[in-house]
Design a protein around this motif. Structure first.
Motif, PDB file in Angstrom:
ATOM      1  N   ILE A  26       0.865  -1.185   0.000  1.00 25.36           N
ATOM      2  CA  ILE A  26       0.000   0.000   0.000  1.00 25.36           C
ATOM      3  C   ILE A  26       0.898   1.230   0.000  1.00 25.36           C
ATOM      4  N   GLU A  27       0.320   2.366  -0.321  1.00 26.13           N
ATOM      5  CA  GLU A  27       1.089   3.608  -0.286  1.00 26.13           C
ATOM      6  C   GLU A  27       1.537   3.873   1.144  1.00 26.13           C
ATOM      7  N   GLY A  28       2.808   4.124   1.318  1.00 26.60           N
ATOM      8  CA  GLY A  28       3.340   4.471   2.628  1.00 26.60           C
ATOM      9  C   GLY A  28       3.994   3.325   3.376  1.00 26.60           C
ATOM     10  N   SER A  29       3.881   2.096   2.853  1.00 28.93           N
ATOM     11  CA  SER A  29       4.524   0.991   3.554  1.00 28.93           C
ATOM     12  C   SER A  29       4.783  -0.179   2.613  1.00 28.93           C
ATOM     13  N   ARG A  30       5.695  -1.033   3.081  1.00 27.83           N
ATOM     14  CA  ARG A  30       6.033  -2.263   2.365  1.00 27.83           C
ATOM     15  C   ARG A  30       5.938  -3.417   3.361  1.00 27.83           C
ATOM     16  N   ARG A  31       5.839  -4.628   2.843  1.00 28.09           N
ATOM     17  CA  ARG A  31       5.767  -5.812   3.685  1.00 28.09           C
ATOM     18  C   ARG A  31       6.729  -6.863   3.154  1.00 28.09           C
ATOM     19  N   HIS A  32       7.302  -7.635   4.069  1.00 23.30           N
ATOM     20  CA  HIS A  32       8.051  -8.829   3.673  1.00 23.30           C
ATOM     21  C   HIS A  32       7.008  -9.896   3.376  1.00 23.30           C
TER      22      HIS A  32
END
Length: 125
Positions: A48-54
């Motif tokens: 999502i805009e504003g974050s990343r996930r492993h």
């Protein structure tokens, strides 16, 4: 933090996800987590805009959250921890955790009742 946003619920298949902040420089994948994925560490992906996930490239499971405005902190989902890596006592664990809250409470599923645990509740994150 215990997050009730729709994205966390969809990624986890649960009513909420509990995220635990860890300094990124000390966060690392254990051999058991990488071997469970066929020897491949999860990939850091924009979700999502504003974050990343492993995310596991084999099954799509999301294990962490890394916010763009705080890249020095990795937020693994509490259910992903290898219990052998955790502090041995509740008192020791509590010394490492602070600022825990229920977040995105306005997005929680209507059937779920928040526990009466005294933690702050925020309608947004």
């Amino acid at each position: 933090n215990h997050c009730y946003c729709s994205l966390c619920r969809k990624y986890s298949g649960a009513a909420f996800v509990s995220w635990v902040p860890i300094e990124s420089e000390v966060f690392h994948w254990t051999s058991s987590s990488s071997s469970a994925a066929g020897g491949v560490e999860p990939t850091l992906m924009r979700t999502i805009e504003g974050s990343r996930r492993h995310v596991c490239t084999r099954c799509g499971s999301a294990f962490t959250m890394v916010y763009d405005d705080d890249p020095d902190t990795t937020w693994p989902a509490a259910g992903c921890f290898d219990d052998r890596c955790l502090p041995s006592s509740t008192d020791e664990m509590n010394r490492h955790l602070h600022g825990v809250a229920h977040i995105h409470v306005a997005s929680k599923q209507k059937w779920y009742q928040l526990p009466k645990d005294g933690l702050p509740r925020e309608n947004e994150g």
